[in-house]
Design a protein around this motif. Sequence first.
Motif, PDB file in Angstrom:
ATOM      1  N   ASN A   1      -1.559  -2.406  -5.101  1.00  0.00           N
ATOM      2  CA  ASN A   1      -1.529  -1.373  -4.071  1.00  0.00           C
ATOM      3  C   ASN A   1      -0.818  -1.887  -2.824  1.00  0.00           C
ATOM      4  OD1 ASN A   1      -2.799   1.298  -4.710  1.00  0.00           O
ATOM      5  ND2 ASN A   1      -4.398  -0.050  -5.503  1.00  0.00           N
TER       6      ASN A   1
ATOM      7  N   ARG B   1      -0.031  -1.480   1.649  1.00  0.00           N
ATOM      8  CA  ARG B   1      -0.380  -1.036   2.986  1.00  0.00           C
ATOM      9  C   ARG B   1       0.905  -0.641   3.693  1.00  0.00           C
ATOM     10  NH1 ARG B   1      -4.512  -6.084   3.695  1.00  0.00           N
ATOM     11  NH2 ARG B   1      -6.368  -5.069   2.845  1.00  0.00           N
TER      12      ARG B   1
ATOM     13  N   TYR C   1      -4.521   7.790  -0.590  1.00  0.00           N
ATOM     14  CA  TYR C   1      -4.510   6.764   0.441  1.00  0.00           C
ATOM     15  C   TYR C   1      -5.706   6.917   1.360  1.00  0.00           C
ATOM     16  CZ  TYR C   1      -2.589  10.214   3.748  1.00  0.00           C
ATOM     17  OH  TYR C   1      -2.386  11.310   4.554  1.00  0.00           O
TER      18      TYR C   1
ATOM     19  N   LYS D   1      -6.941   2.661   6.990  1.00  0.00           N
ATOM     20  CA  LYS D   1      -7.713   1.440   7.199  1.00  0.00           C
ATOM     21  C   LYS D   1      -7.683   1.059   8.669  1.00  0.00           C
ATOM     22  CE  LYS D   1      -7.931  -3.405   5.700  1.00  0.00           C
ATOM     23  NZ  LYS D   1      -9.315  -3.375   5.227  1.00  0.00           N
TER      24      LYS D   1
ATOM     25  N   GLU E   1      -3.468   2.689   3.477  1.00  0.00           N
ATOM     26  CA  GLU E   1      -3.678   1.818   2.323  1.00  0.00           C
ATOM     27  C   GLU E   1      -3.767   2.677   1.070  1.00  0.00           C
ATOM     28  OE1 GLU E   1      -6.035  -2.202   1.937  1.00  0.00           O
ATOM     29  OE2 GLU E   1      -7.439  -0.523   1.849  1.00  0.00           O
TER      30      GLU E   1
ATOM     31  N   SER F   1      -1.140  -5.219  -0.788  1.00  0.00           N
ATOM     32  CA  SER F   1      -2.523  -5.302  -0.313  1.00  0.00           C
ATOM     33  C   SER F   1      -3.166  -6.636  -0.682  1.00  0.00           C
ATOM     34  CB  SER F   1      -3.348  -4.146  -0.881  1.00  0.00           C
ATOM     35  OG  SER F   1      -3.358  -4.177  -2.292  1.00  0.00           O
TER      36      SER F   1
END
Length: 233
Positions: A103, A105, A120, A123, A142, A178
């Motif tokens: 994944n 960010r 998503y 965060k 994220e 991530s």
Amino acid sequence: MQYQLSNDSAFQLVEITLQQNEEIKIERGSMVYHTGDVELQGKMNSNGASGLGGLIKAVGRGMASGESMFMTTAIGQRDGAKISLGPALPGKIMELTTSPANNWRLNTGSFLAADEGVNYNMKRQELGKAIFAGTGGLFIMETTGEGSLLIASYGDIVEMDVTDHLIVDNGNVLAWSSSLDYKLEIASGMFGFKSGEGIVNHFSGQGKVLVQTRNLKAMADSLIPYMPTGGSK
């Protein structure tokens, strides 16, 4: 997600072909045209929360991060429906793939579109550092799920492999794996005055960082001397 880029210049459009009932998420305001057989729906971006609680969460994130409290979904009404998207800034469009093991960010303004398998969450960053960073807010995006994701840059995109540490100016960070740890830091001295730099992202671990070659804040700062003052006519 089936798509085609208009060209390889700094002013790309992406045309996405949808099948009947296929849904994609798109950046609000990015639609340039569609073929008349695409339905656009605005949905509250509540990160899974419903009712009043979801509305309060969405409004709170919007005030803190500049993120819209609504997201736009495009739905194909027949096979072969087409919708074209244009990023807000001149630059490149790039596809990322997401999975539970891979994944991403995304920094503010990077997201352009995602297929229905990609979701998503926003965060929260560290409060004080996010404010001083001038990132536009306290949140980053994220991704979760599995599928394809389109991001858009200001300028070109450089892909960098991190095996230990990497420090990048915060305004040039587009997206990162991530799997990487990161923290926001002052580049040098009091607010970077000693080096002329400001806030940087310090990445550590193993993964990828996508860097955009132009910095919107630096461009805006360069225009300040040419802006009219309150006394100008």
